[in-house]
Design a protein around this motif. Structure first.
Motif, PDB file in Angstrom:
ATOM      1  N   VAL A   1       8.389   6.369  -3.957  1.00 26.68           N
ATOM      2  CA  VAL A   1       8.065   7.384  -2.963  1.00 26.68           C
ATOM      3  C   VAL A   1       6.556   7.375  -2.733  1.00 26.68           C
ATOM      4  CG1 VAL A   1       7.887   9.869  -2.603  1.00 26.68           C
ATOM      5  CG2 VAL A   1      10.031   8.882  -3.430  1.00 26.68           C
TER       6      VAL A   1
ATOM      7  N   LEU B   1       3.471   9.139  -2.201  1.00 24.49           N
ATOM      8  CA  LEU B   1       3.073  10.529  -2.450  1.00 24.49           C
ATOM      9  C   LEU B   1       2.331  11.140  -1.271  1.00 24.49           C
ATOM     10  CD1 LEU B   1       1.942  10.705  -6.186  1.00 24.49           C
ATOM     11  CD2 LEU B   1       4.073  11.502  -5.156  1.00 24.49           C
TER      12      LEU B   1
ATOM     13  N   LEU C   1       4.818  12.022   1.327  1.00 27.37           N
ATOM     14  CA  LEU C   1       5.582  13.197   0.896  1.00 27.37           C
ATOM     15  C   LEU C   1       4.760  14.467   1.112  1.00 27.37           C
ATOM     16  CD1 LEU C   1       8.041  14.519  -0.475  1.00 27.37           C
ATOM     17  CD2 LEU C   1       6.955  14.083  -2.676  1.00 27.37           C
TER      18      LEU C   1
ATOM     19  N   LEU D   1      16.637  12.275  -4.069  1.00 29.42           N
ATOM     20  CA  LEU D   1      15.975  11.121  -4.659  1.00 29.42           C
ATOM     21  C   LEU D   1      16.901  10.454  -5.671  1.00 29.42           C
ATOM     22  CD1 LEU D   1      13.167   9.712  -4.750  1.00 29.42           C
ATOM     23  CD2 LEU D   1      12.658  11.144  -6.728  1.00 29.42           C
TER      24      LEU D   1
ATOM     25  N   GLU E   1      10.822   6.164 -10.710  1.00 27.38           N
ATOM     26  CA  GLU E   1       9.770   6.840  -9.932  1.00 27.38           C
ATOM     27  C   GLU E   1       8.800   7.459 -10.928  1.00 27.38           C
ATOM     28  OE1 GLU E   1       9.430   6.966  -6.636  1.00 27.38           O
ATOM     29  OE2 GLU E   1      11.373   6.305  -5.855  1.00 27.38           O
TER      30      GLU E   1
ATOM     31  N   ASP F   1       5.986   8.732 -10.648  1.00 28.28           N
ATOM     32  CA  ASP F   1       5.290   9.949 -10.221  1.00 28.28           C
ATOM     33  C   ASP F   1       6.244  11.140 -10.099  1.00 28.28           C
ATOM     34  OD1 ASP F   1       2.888   8.564  -9.984  1.00 28.28           O
ATOM     35  OD2 ASP F   1       3.377   7.912  -7.945  1.00 28.28           O
TER      36      ASP F   1
ATOM     37  N   ILE G   1       6.022  14.428  -7.720  1.00 27.24           N
ATOM     38  CA  ILE G   1       6.982  14.614  -6.617  1.00 27.24           C
ATOM     39  C   ILE G   1       7.605  16.009  -6.708  1.00 27.24           C
ATOM     40  CG2 ILE G   1       9.218  13.854  -5.698  1.00 27.24           C
ATOM     41  CD1 ILE G   1       8.444  10.983  -6.603  1.00 27.24           C
TER      42      ILE G   1
ATOM     43  N   LEU H   1      14.338  19.664  -5.720  1.00 26.67           N
ATOM     44  CA  LEU H   1      14.471  18.227  -5.980  1.00 26.67           C
ATOM     45  C   LEU H   1      15.919  17.929  -6.372  1.00 26.67           C
ATOM     46  CD1 LEU H   1      13.346  15.405  -6.276  1.00 26.67           C
ATOM     47  CD2 LEU H   1      12.513  16.005  -8.559  1.00 26.67           C
TER      48      LEU H   1
END
Lengths: 496, 458
Positions: free
Chosen positions: A206, A208, A211, A224, A234, A236, A240, A251
């Motif tokens: 992703v 960032l 996003l 996700l 992922e 991060d 996220i 999320l």
């Protein structure tokens, strides 16, 4: 064939027509016991609703049925025959004790409406599996009602909507990375959310910045998959989650790739608010040629009031019961309690593994994928060099120069005795070869696969036509899919 | 761990080949603080024998050995032995969705046969490869009618399975699909006058079940006329597939949403079951779910493929007809084998036995309790009202290892003390007589209780 394979040898398979072509009047595979009540006159009981004719339903004997389906079965490839490296499908061994326990009389024959006082065994199974899955995911509550992964996604997004509604604003859209499975956007549409694409960065993760820029108070959730469809974790993930949470978003994790994490990391610990699992992937229930599946949805405490009803609860005397009084529930997503038989199988799998077995399973799955990556990275293009978890994605870039694409390589792999990998997915990799070996493959089987893939890469260099015309060893050669779609023949009809 | 085919030496060698020192290096992409440093708190690894024991114990606590009069969308029919023999073949059990047609012809041909037989039995022209179950198939069929008509609202019969109605309500919530409910009349069938009032120019479809939740066969022709006259479609849900052996299928319907569990699928506490949608050829491009079509290979040989995939999520993403991906393939195979075993003649005879057992049972119950909705034809279910609550009667029946009819008050508050009873070919006359005997006893004791009270009052 220039390159012979050590994996497979051709052998005779039986021809077999359609069951209707074997039918003739007077043959039968059934026998009913004599009636112990008076015969009835169906015309009198049913009047004009009485059916007179069952059309072209077949009439065949038992041996013909056994031979018919046994012959058909031999035309299938299966995990039981060898490696089935479909990416994101987690084609692992389906333990036979799962099947045995699902067929124990009181489990197989239990009616969903039988009184709870004589359903405690089934309820205990649901409770124990729920507790195990909550612990494995690090979440707080769960529903086993959804019948498959996509059904779980729908249930999850219904809960997302209900949650936001309870906060006063249902919000408008769902963010979905461009590497996502097609069910994610299709699900968002079913729950009447707009889909907004989120692009991946050069690591296949992703982006960032993107996003951050796209996140606002209209976004209900990010869906996700983690590890994502490139088999990349992922890293991060916490950032996220923080970006989403800062603007009140949720999320959602698509748990299709949970086989990379079980016993090693828990989504509930890294910011996930809700997620679905695929019992037919991670927890070894059989794919059965396309189903049945089961898609439990696990959630954090704040989402618990919105779970589909009924919800399992314990009475004060310790017995178990279903609670239907759930005013904030999103409602029912399926009649009864979901694919209970799949819950039985998944629990048997967890019991057979225990904490140490599940951890070892995950380690072996990731080890296998990395071993394949190492073995093939000199022969195939690796578009993302980011570390691999449970699956690895190559591209056909090197072979495309000779006019050979991922689907051609896949078809050739069949001649080498393997089921193909997933072709042309994820969409962010042009000509993708998506390979997930799972933990069920031995070093020997992986070595044979590497040998086959390398041999095909050589064939592409030396004689691409050989690959383009594959497969050679199957009952049918490549089928005309265009004709099938242009003039669909979707059923057999008797000759007139 | 007994499912894992590696020795410690294999793992060593593989790590070495990759150029890693330890397994932990494989998990380096997961930030260290989120890696689980402890064992999962789940039961310890168990031996196969222990697992079998655990579930046998569950089975003993789960109504093993009881005779049941429950139906209501889940039916107890005999399952021919060959079903499990055949579906246990690893080539069926452990194969994936047949995307690679050349090595999936077994699954593909069997689905093609399944689609054909569902068409034969329902009187429709095309059927899909399966849906999750009858409830979700009904909801998806309604959404299909909404797409086909361009209209938005739906009229649902109250005599549709209450849980199917709940599922439809969930699916419809965010689709902007207003749902109207039409009640039932004294014969247990959809009240046509109420239906007429509910249908508007915005009605996409009317959804009914036949045989309906009470076991009563709906007047499908009249309902179809009413729907079609108003430009709406008729969607018919069939929950008891065995009825198709002797009850005329709803040929006037535009879409049929079926639950095929009765055809060889174990009760299994509610699932996995086998939904399926069938319709007219002209509607096929709005059909959800997978379809298998016949075609030829390069040499002209007959073969089968998944087709019309442009309807589906993996191609169309948010514009797909549905998000369904995994379906109920192995269960559809059970259904397919069941249909082959009974076939053209056996299905009719099987259905006739269901009809006979039910006619006998309803006749016996009518001597003591009140059997509702008797003026319309029924298949294998009927509603009995008693003076005592069905729960009270059922708890006495449990003592005889019999599970009585389903109390209906929870779903239909006005049907107080009513219960839905089901008989299939497996229901014995002696079980019926025992159940009827206990109902008779209950009625007698209530009556004598009343008489005593009257006596005292006098």
């Amino acid at each position: 064939m220039k390159h012979m394979t050590r994996k497979a040898t051709r052998h005779v398979s039986q021809n077999e027509g359609l069951i209707f072509e074997k039918s003739s009047a007077g043959k039968a595979a059934w026998k009913l016991p004599p009636l112990d009540v008076p015969e009835v006159d169906s015309a009198r009981l049913l009047g004009s609703s009485e059916r007179k004719d069952l059309g072209s339903m077949p009439e065949v004997s038992e041996i013909e049925i056994i031979r018919h389906f046994t012959r058909l079965s031999t035309w299938n490839y299966a995990i039981d025959l060898g490696m089935y490296p479909l990416g994101s499908c987690t084609m692992k061994y389906n333990p036979r004790v799962n099947e045995a326990v699902a067929r124990v009389e009181g489990i197989a024959n239990a009616h969903p409406y039988q009184p709870e006082e004589i359903s405690q065994g089934a309820l205990r199974t649901i409770k124990m599996l729920s507790e195990c899955l909550i612990e494995i995911t690090g979440m707080d509550a769960i529903t086993l009602q959804p019948a498959a992964g996509a059904h779980g996604e729908m249930t999850g997004l219904l809960m997302v909507r209900a949650y936001h509604q309870s906060q006063g604003n249902a919000r408008k859209k769902i963010l979905i990375p461009d590497s996502a499975h097609g069910t994610n956007p299709a699900t968002a549409a079913m729950v009447n959310y707009a889909v907004e694409n989120l692009k991946s960065d050069s690591r296949g993760m992703v982006d960032l910045g993107a996003l951050e820029a796209q996140m606002n108070e209209d976004v209900a959730a990010l869906m996700l998959t983690n590890p994502n469809t490139l088999g990349v974790f992922e890293e991060d993930i916490i950032k996220i989650a923080a970006i989403l949470h800062a603007k009140g978003g949720l999320l959602y994790m698509d748990g299709a790739n949970m086989n990379a994490l079980v016993g090693k990391a828990r989504p509930g610990d890294f910011g996930v608010d809700l997620m679905h699992l695929n019992l037919h992937k991670t927890f070894s229930t059989p794919h059965g040629g396309g189903g049945p599946g089961s898609g439990p949805v696990a959630v954090k405490k704040g989402l618990e009031p919105f779970l589909p009803k009924p919800v399992l609860v314990a009475n004060s005397d310790g017995t178990l019961a279903f609670d239907y009084n759930r005013p904030q529930s999103v409602g029912r997503v399926r009649a009864f309690y979901g694919n209970f038989g799949m819950s039985v199988r998944a629990l048997a799998y967890i019991q057979a593994n225990g904490p140490d077995g599940l951890r070892q399973t995950t380690e072996d799955a990731v080890l296998n994928a990395n071993y394949l990556r190492k073995g093939l990275e000199d022969s195939y293009d690796l578009p993302y060099s980011t570390p691999t978890m449970h699956e690895v994605v190559f591209s056909d870039k090197l072979q495309a120069r000779h006019g050979v694409r991922t689907m051609d390589i896949a078809k050739r792999l069949i001649d080498y005795g393997f089921h193909p990998y997933t072709t042309a997915f994820p969409l962010i990799v042009p000509g993708a070869l998506m390979i997930e070996p799972t933990e069920s493959e031995s070093k020997e089987e992986l070595d044979l696969f590497i040998e086959a893939m390398k041999s095909i890469a050589e064939e592409v260099e030396e004689d691409p036509q050989t690959v383009l015309d594959a497969p050679y060893s199957t009952r049918v050669s490549r089928l005309d899919e265009t004709a099938a779609a242009r003039k669909p023949v979707l059923r057999w009809k008797p000759a007139v | 761990m007994r499912y894992l085919p590696k020795s410690p030496a294999d793992r060593e060698a593989m790590l070495k080949a990759i150029g890693l020192r330890s397994v932990d290096d494989l998990f380096a992409p997961i930030p260290a603080e989120y890696r689980l440093a402890r064992d999962l708190q789940i039961p310890r690894q168990m031996a196969e024998s222990e697992i079998v024991d655990w579930f046998r114990q569950c089975s003993r606590e789960n109504g093993d050995g009881y005779t049941s009069f429950l139906g209501a969308g889940a039916y107890s029919h005999y399952r021919p032995v060959v079903i499990d023999s055949l579906i246990s073949r690893g080539e069926f059990l452990t194969a994936y969705t047949p995307y690679q047609a050349e090595i999936s012809q077994g699954t593909l041909q069997s689905i093609f046969e399944f689609q054909t037989m569902i068409c034969e039995l329902t009187g429709m022209e095309v059927a899909n490869a399966s849906m999750y179950d009858g409830s979700t198939a009904a909801a998806e069929a309604v959404m299909m009618a909404v797409r086909l008509t361009g209209r938005r609202s739906v009229v649902v019969a109250r005599s549709l399975h209450p849980e199917y109605r709940e599922v439809l309500a969930t699916y419809a919530t965010h689709q902007g699909m207003p749902l109207a409910v039409a009640g039932f009349g004294d014969d247990g069938r959809l009240n046509l006058k109420e239906l007429e009032k509910s249908v508007t120019p915005d009605t996409a479809c009317v959804l009914v079940q036949s045989p309906n939740f009470f076991g009563t066969i709906e007047d499908v022709a009249a309902i179809a006329d009413l729907a079609h006259k108003n430009g709406a479609m008729l969607v018919v849900s069939i929950a008891e597939a065995v009825s198709l052996g002797i009850v005329e299928p709803p040929r006037q319907a535009d879409i049929i949403a079926m639950e095929a569990q009765s055809f060889g699928v174990p009760l299994g506490f509610g699932g996995p079951y086998c939904g399926v949608i069938a319709t007219r050829e002209k509607n096929v491009r709005q059909m959800p779910g997978r379809l298998v079509g016949q075609t030829t290979d390069k040499k002209g040989k007959r073969g089968f493929v998944l087709t019309l995939a442009t309807r589906e999520q993996h191609i169309r993403r948010e514009k797909a007809t549905s998000n369904i991906c995994t379906n109920q393939a192995l269960v559809a195979l059970m259904v397919n084998i069941f249909m082959c075993v009974y076939g053209k003649v056996g299905l009719k005879e099987l259905a006739r036995q269901n009809l006979a057992k039910t006619a006998y049972a309803a006749g016996q119950f009518a001597k003591h309790g009140k059997v509702l909705f008797s003026s319309a034809p029924r298949f294998n279910e009927f509603v009995v009202t008693t003076s005592e609550t069905p729960q009270a009667i059922n708890s006495r029946l449990l003592g005889h290892k019999i599970v009585g009819g389903l109390p209906l008050k929870k779903f239909y508050p006005e049907l107080e003390n009513a219960a839905l009873w089901c008989c299939t070919e497996l229901t014995t006359r002696s079980a019926i007589d025992t159940a009827v005997g206990l109902v008779a006893q209950s009625e007698r004791s209530i009556r004598s209780g009343k008489e005593e009270a009257e006596e005292v009052a006098r």
